[in-house]
Design an enzyme around this catalytic site. Structure first.
Site, PDB file in Angstrom:
ATOM      1  N   GLY A 107      -8.551   4.664   9.966  1.00 64.09           N
ATOM      2  CA  GLY A 107      -8.308   5.171   8.483  1.00 64.09           C
ATOM      3  C   GLY A 107      -7.285   5.770   8.438  1.00 64.09           C
ATOM      4  O   GLY A 107      -6.073   5.881   9.337  1.00 64.09           O
ATOM      5  N   ARG A 110      -2.597   9.672   8.049  1.00 59.69           N
ATOM      6  CA  ARG A 110      -1.138  10.834   8.043  1.00 59.69           C
ATOM      7  C   ARG A 110      -0.752   9.565   6.496  1.00 59.69           C
ATOM      8  O   ARG A 110       0.493   9.722   5.031  1.00 59.69           O
ATOM      9  CB  ARG A 110      -0.227  10.109   8.271  1.00 59.69           C
ATOM     10  CG  ARG A 110       0.342   8.564   8.762  1.00 59.69           C
ATOM     11  CD  ARG A 110       1.436   9.116   9.626  1.00 59.69           C
ATOM     12  NE  ARG A 110       1.923   7.737   9.785  1.00 59.69           N
ATOM     13  CZ  ARG A 110       3.291   7.680  10.151  1.00 59.69           C
ATOM     14  NH1 ARG A 110       4.012   8.423   9.969  1.00 59.69           N
ATOM     15  NH2 ARG A 110       3.934   6.552  10.941  1.00 59.69           N
ATOM     16  N   LYS A 130       3.322   8.877   1.878  1.00 66.99           N
ATOM     17  CA  LYS A 130       2.660   8.521   3.444  1.00 66.99           C
ATOM     18  C   LYS A 130       3.780  10.089   4.275  1.00 66.99           C
ATOM     19  O   LYS A 130       4.489  10.100   4.816  1.00 66.99           O
ATOM     20  CB  LYS A 130       3.178   7.184   3.863  1.00 66.99           C
ATOM     21  CG  LYS A 130       3.029   7.399   5.538  1.00 66.99           C
ATOM     22  CD  LYS A 130       3.379   5.449   5.934  1.00 66.99           C
ATOM     23  CE  LYS A 130       3.554   5.166   7.579  1.00 66.99           C
ATOM     24  NZ  LYS A 130       3.636   4.372   7.650  1.00 66.99           N
ATOM     25  N   ASP A 277      -5.710  -3.450  10.626  1.00 69.20           N
ATOM     26  CA  ASP A 277      -5.894  -2.607  10.064  1.00 69.20           C
ATOM     27  C   ASP A 277      -3.746  -2.229   9.248  1.00 69.20           C
ATOM     28  O   ASP A 277      -4.151  -1.398   8.377  1.00 69.20           O
ATOM     29  CB  ASP A 277      -5.893  -0.981  11.388  1.00 69.20           C
ATOM     30  CG  ASP A 277      -5.121  -0.793  11.857  1.00 69.20           C
ATOM     31  OD1 ASP A 277      -5.244  -1.793  12.974  1.00 69.20           O
ATOM     32  OD2 ASP A 277      -4.078  -0.306  12.158  1.00 69.20           O
ATOM     33  N   ASN A 278      -3.635  -3.347   9.735  1.00 65.93           N
ATOM     34  CA  ASN A 278      -2.704  -3.108   9.024  1.00 65.93           C
ATOM     35  C   ASN A 278      -2.223  -4.677   8.270  1.00 65.93           C
ATOM     36  O   ASN A 278      -0.666  -5.070   7.669  1.00 65.93           O
ATOM     37  CB  ASN A 278      -0.511  -2.637  10.565  1.00 65.93           C
ATOM     38  CG  ASN A 278      -0.698  -1.523  10.776  1.00 65.93           C
ATOM     39  OD1 ASN A 278      -1.459  -1.105  10.062  1.00 65.93           O
ATOM     40  ND2 ASN A 278      -0.482  -1.399  12.333  1.00 65.93           N
ATOM     41  N   ASP A 287       2.424  -1.436   5.607  1.00 64.55           N
ATOM     42  CA  ASP A 287       3.052  -0.542   7.223  1.00 64.55           C
ATOM     43  C   ASP A 287       4.115  -1.347   7.219  1.00 64.55           C
ATOM     44  O   ASP A 287       4.303  -1.550   8.913  1.00 64.55           O
ATOM     45  CB  ASP A 287       1.880  -0.345   8.082  1.00 64.55           C
ATOM     46  CG  ASP A 287       0.344   0.108   7.291  1.00 64.55           C
ATOM     47  OD1 ASP A 287       0.606   0.889   6.855  1.00 64.55           O
ATOM     48  OD2 ASP A 287      -0.692  -0.348   8.063  1.00 64.55           O
TER      49      ASP A 287
END
Length: 532
Positions: A107, A110, A130, A277-278, A287
């Site tokens: 998740g 940041r 971010k 996740d990226n 990312d």
């Protein structure tokens, strides 16, 4: 055509993600599992002294936003100190495979999305802060970002966009006035660093891992809701969601991902941490962490110290890893289509799309009209570049001048080739390591003489396909070190030059130079980590 702009604190945000999907409204920002939801409401945590460090004029103009002053309400909003009535700050829930192993719930630890802005062309763009503080997905971290990583993300997002690579964007870079403690290489040496926040922008920040987590936890209704949301908002041309449309959608994800990675491979970009996740569900580079640029050309190179053991995410592995990640996404989408076999054709199409796109881009870089007989000669180029330790950017840019020139004056070929190799490689002049590339150049020039276009036309095509300037890590590190002292001049210069990376910019020639020897081992220039 004239139009009016507004300050970001006066802009009207939409909130389709928050309004159409299931949200956790508990308001508890402590680390925890959040089953059953797509996101959590997460208000940014205020910072001490937000001040503007950098701003993307092109992106702001596209979004209809006015440049803020150094301090004021707009910068307060870009730092998370001011949440306007139209914003609904949320942190997305997702999981992912990290370095090939399933990591469960991850998740936005940041990153906090403020909502969506309508651009001048009617498209919708999500604005995400971010480094805006903790969320339920922060695990053991503080939700903050340091100036070091924020400068890198701000500059590279925009640099990649201007190179023509599919990417998320960056609107602003804001200093926080607070210190953030980081152990850059996880070596037991944490140090305080200046904090910063990047406002990054994309049509959506939904990832492969957003779907993986829902399938892994058996949340099939949520899986379908998220897929339908993404298709409605970002793939409407496919039609109303259905099992057939899910298949078409996955095929398009495979296509976009292949195109994105082909662009990476032809500009020499190494992402460094291609966890699922990226990976963007829109086929965008997302990312920007421990990335780097080939200096010298080396398929086994990764800038990420965390990956030094297996080099899973090395430059030459990126096309294969992207396919593996798509296979993991396919597994997550099986409940929507009924059978894994139905997703196989899309996966099988990936290699063809990648190869076709890569070759198209490479032919353009070489000024060639594609011919079937070229493939064997093209396939020898990577090994020749590797042997000579060629700087990929300098080699292709130099070739853009040398090759067309030799079409007009072949008598100068031997000296011109020697000069190019000396200028664009990290091996010694006259080294035996140059021989494969020298031989390849001879074959290439013979082939180029078969082209019917004029040398001037070939030169122009090559110059528009081979950038002179990329965000070399040592340049980013120099800009970071200067910014940490309050000197933003190099950051501003890099931002200016990287807006037009195919132009000459003779006054900034030093920014196109070969990597200096000291940068080959300097932390932040040669080596980074997932904390970067």
């Amino acid at each position: 055509m004239s139009y009016s702009t507004v300050s970001v604190d006066q802009a009207s945000f939409r909130n389709s993600f928050a309004e159409e999907l299931r949200g956790d409204t508990a308001g508890d920002l402590g680390p925890r599992q959040v089953p059953g939801y797509h996101y959590s409401h997460a208000a940014p945590t205020p910072v001490h002294d937000p001040h503007l460090l950098a701003w993307s004029e092109e992106l702001a103009d596209f979004l209809g936003l006015t440049r803020p002053t150094e301090r004021g309400p707009a910068v307060e909003a870009l730092a998370g100190n001011l949440v306007t009535p139209s914003m609904q700050p949320v942190a997305a829930r997702y999981g992912g495979h990290q370095f090939g192993s399933w990591a469960g719930q991850l998740g936005d630890g940041r990153a906090i999305s403020l909502g969506e802005l309508m651009a001048l062309d009617g498209t919708s763009w999500e604005v995400q802060l971010k480094g805006a503080g903790p969320t339920p997905y922060s695990r053991r971290a503080d939700g903050r970002a340091v100036l070091r990583s924020s400068v890198r993300e701000f500059l590279c997002s925009e640099a990649m966009y201007h190179l023509g690579v599919p990417t998320t964007r960056a609107l602003s870079l804001v200093g926080t006035g607070d210190e953030v403690v980081r152990d850059m290489f996880y070596s037991g040496n944490p140090l305080p660093e200046p904090g910063a926040i990047v406002a990054r922008v994309a049509p959506s920040f939904v990832r492969f891992g957003s779907f993986q987590l829902l399938t892994a936890t058996g949340e099939i209704d949520n899986l379908r809701e998220l897929a339908d949301y993404v298709i409605r908002h970002h793939y409407p041309e496919l039609g109303a969601p259905s099992p057939e449309v899910y298949l078409s959608w996955f095929a398009e994800i495979c296509r976009r991902t292949a195109v994105m990675v082909a662009h990476w491979q032809t500009v020499g970009f190494v992402h460094g941490v291609m966890n699922t996740d990226n990976m963007s569900i829109l086929g965008l580079t997302i990312d920007y962490g421990p990335y780097g640029w080939l200096e010298p050309y080396d398929p086994d190179w990764t800038p990420n110290t965390t990956d030094f053991g297996q080099r899973r995410y090395a430059f030459g592995q990126q096309p294969r890893v992207a396919l593996w990640n798509l296979m993991m996404l396919a597994q997550a989408l099986v409940p929507l289509v009924g059978s894994a076999d139905d997703l196989t054709p899309a996966l099988n199409s990936y290699a063809g799309t990648f190869t076709k796109t890569y070759r198209t881009l490479l032919f353009r870089k070489l000024g060639l009209t594609p011919q079937p007989t070229d493939l064997e000669f093209l396939s020898a180029l990577p090994d020749a570049l590797t042997a000579a330790e060629a700087d990929m950017t300098l080699f292709f840019r130099g070739l853009s001048y040398v090759a067309p020139m030799l079409l007009e004056n072949s008598a100068a070929e031997e000296q011109a080739v020697q000069d190019l190799l000396e200028a664009a490689t990290y091996t010694a002049p006259g080294s035996p390591a140059h021989e494969p590339l020298q031989q390849w150049l001879g074959q290439y020039l013979t082939r180029l003489r078969q082209e019917t276009a004029t040398p001037a036309a070939i030169r122009e095509q090559m110059l528009q396909a081979n950038p002179k300037y990329v965000l070399r890590n040592y340049l980013a590190q120099q800009a970071i070190e200067a910014a940490e002292t309050g000197d933003l001049s190099l950051l501003n210069t890099l931002q200016h030059v990287l807006r037009t990376p195919y132009d000459e910019h003779p006054e900034h020639e030093a920014l196109a130079a070969k990597r200096p020897e000291w940068a080959s081992t300097k932390p932040g220039s040669a080596t980074l980590s997932c904390s970067s």
